[in-house]
Design an enzyme around this catalytic site. Structure first.
Site, PDB file in Angstrom:
ATOM      1  N   LYS A   1      30.960  47.898  35.217  1.00 17.82           N
ATOM      2  CA  LYS A   1      32.476  48.566  35.253  1.00 17.82           C
ATOM      3  C   LYS A   1      33.479  47.257  35.389  1.00 17.82           C
ATOM      4  O   LYS A   1      32.994  46.258  35.339  1.00 17.82           O
ATOM      5  CB  LYS A   1      32.407  49.274  36.765  1.00 17.82           C
ATOM      6  CG  LYS A   1      33.170  49.915  37.265  1.00 17.82           C
ATOM      7  CD  LYS A   1      33.173  50.700  38.438  1.00 17.82           C
ATOM      8  CE  LYS A   1      34.258  51.514  38.614  1.00 17.82           C
ATOM      9  NZ  LYS A   1      34.705  51.619  39.928  1.00 17.82           N
ATOM     10  N   SER A   2      34.683  47.451  35.102  1.00 19.00           N
ATOM     11  CA  SER A   2      35.611  46.676  34.936  1.00 19.00           C
ATOM     12  C   SER A   2      35.495  45.341  34.186  1.00 19.00           C
ATOM     13  O   SER A   2      35.841  44.283  34.430  1.00 19.00           O
ATOM     14  CB  SER A   2      36.115  45.996  36.404  1.00 19.00           C
ATOM     15  OG  SER A   2      36.079  47.071  37.391  1.00 19.00           O
ATOM     16  N   ARG A   3      34.531  45.560  33.182  1.00 17.72           N
ATOM     17  CA  ARG A   3      34.405  44.399  32.152  1.00 17.72           C
ATOM     18  C   ARG A   3      33.603  43.345  32.586  1.00 17.72           C
ATOM     19  O   ARG A   3      33.370  42.262  31.989  1.00 17.72           O
ATOM     20  CB  ARG A   3      35.500  43.756  31.377  1.00 17.72           C
ATOM     21  CG  ARG A   3      36.347  45.022  30.677  1.00 17.72           C
ATOM     22  CD  ARG A   3      35.736  45.558  29.727  1.00 17.72           C
ATOM     23  NE  ARG A   3      36.361  46.359  28.736  1.00 17.72           N
ATOM     24  CZ  ARG A   3      36.211  47.921  28.577  1.00 17.72           C
ATOM     25  NH1 ARG A   3      35.303  48.320  29.653  1.00 17.72           N
ATOM     26  NH2 ARG A   3      36.932  48.617  27.832  1.00 17.72           N
ATOM     27  N   LEU A   4      32.790  43.505  33.963  1.00 15.81           N
ATOM     28  CA  LEU A   4      32.042  42.427  34.378  1.00 15.81           C
ATOM     29  C   LEU A   4      30.589  42.834  33.984  1.00 15.81           C
ATOM     30  O   LEU A   4      29.763  43.130  35.136  1.00 15.81           O
ATOM     31  CB  LEU A   4      32.305  42.428  36.055  1.00 15.81           C
ATOM     32  CG  LEU A   4      33.721  42.115  36.315  1.00 15.81           C
ATOM     33  CD1 LEU A   4      33.822  42.110  37.955  1.00 15.81           C
ATOM     34  CD2 LEU A   4      34.120  40.808  35.861  1.00 15.81           C
TER      35      LEU A   4
ATOM     36  N   LYS B   1      36.471  52.484  27.046  1.00 13.87           N
ATOM     37  CA  LYS B   1      35.685  53.177  28.064  1.00 13.87           C
ATOM     38  C   LYS B   1      34.962  52.171  29.076  1.00 13.87           C
ATOM     39  O   LYS B   1      35.036  51.062  28.877  1.00 13.87           O
ATOM     40  CB  LYS B   1      34.403  53.393  27.061  1.00 13.87           C
ATOM     41  CG  LYS B   1      33.249  53.943  27.514  1.00 13.87           C
ATOM     42  CD  LYS B   1      32.114  54.263  26.343  1.00 13.87           C
ATOM     43  CE  LYS B   1      31.044  54.950  27.204  1.00 13.87           C
ATOM     44  NZ  LYS B   1      29.746  54.253  26.694  1.00 13.87           N
TER      45      LYS B   1
END
Ligand SMILES: Cc1cc2nc3c(=O)[nH]c(=O)nc-3n(C[C@H](O)[C@H](O)[C@H](O)COP(=O)(O)O)c2cc1C
Length: 211
Positions: free
Chosen positions: A187-190, A8
């Site tokens: 977003k983007s695991r950041l 997700k």
């Protein structure tokens, strides 16, 4: 569905140093109120981790029932596994996961029992069946079957009628936070992670952690 393919993207909000409160209890209160007003399921449910005398951790879910500058309160059976572990080691951790808000709060600190007056006041605010249930359930003990609970509830219901006193083995705990972490999915695991550490001179050190 392969569970390894479940993913997700977290994009709902952000948590910045400038927008977060310098007092972590106030930041927590704001997020808890937002979880309640967003009508997420069981916004007051938190995972409590304790450590036994064998140094092995264990977790369970409990409900937050109070918070103020002294800490975070929940109620339980003092003879339960968590009660026994806290009696031997007062260091514990709490975690809230508000899935719909893509938020986690982690809290570490020291636990003590709340006063008898506080436990009495909360116990007597509970519905009658919950008050009888506190007597009927020898929490965390092995029982022969469900009939034990039903028989205990009938026995204590008949004994106490409408006025069960608070069982001496039932009451509140308060965790005094020494460290907090606030996690907001990005977003983007950041993701955003802010850690607050209590300072000896008072106040809190706020630092950003890599996700
Ligand atoms: C949503 C939810 C809320 C719960 N709230 C409490 C609670 O406030 N107090 C409590 O003693 N147990 C609560 N429980 C039950 C505990 O998770 C656990 O089964 C019980 O306290 C025994 O834990 P222990 O054997 O580790 O001491 C709750 C369970 C769920 C799923």
């Amino acid at each position: 569905m392969n569970i390894a393919d479940l993913r997700k993207s977290y994009e709902k909000a952000e948590l910045s140093e400038s927008a977060s409160h310098p007092d972590p209890m106030k930041q927590f209160d704001q997020w808890l109120q937002e979880a309640i007003s967003s009508e997420v399921p069981e916004p007051n449910a938190m995972t409590l981790a304790t450590v036994g005398s064998d140094l092995r951790p264990s977790t369970r879910v409990v409900l937050i029932k109070g918070l103020d500058e002294r800490g975070i309160v929940w109620y339980t059976n003092y003879h339960s596994r968590k009660g026994q572990e806290l009696a031997g080691n007062p260091f514990a951790a709490l975690q809230f996961h508000w899935v719909e808000l893509e938020r986690v709060v982690r809290i570490e600190g020291v636990v003590e029992k709340v006063s008898d007056e506080e436990s009495d006041a909360y116990f007597h605010s509970r519905p009658l069946d919950s008050r009888i249930g506190a007597w009927a359930s020898p929490q965390s003990e092995v029982i022969e079957g469900r009939s034990v609970l039903v028989a205990n509830a009938a026995k204590y219901g008949a004994q106490f009628l409408l006025r069960p006193p608070r069982p001496p083995h039932w009451g509140g705990y308060r965790l005094k936070p020494e460290q907090w972490q606030f996690w907001q999915g990005r977003k983007s695991r950041l993701h955003d992670r802010l850690r607050y550490t209590a300072q000896a001179e008072g106040g809190w050190l706020r630092e950003r952690l890599a996700p």
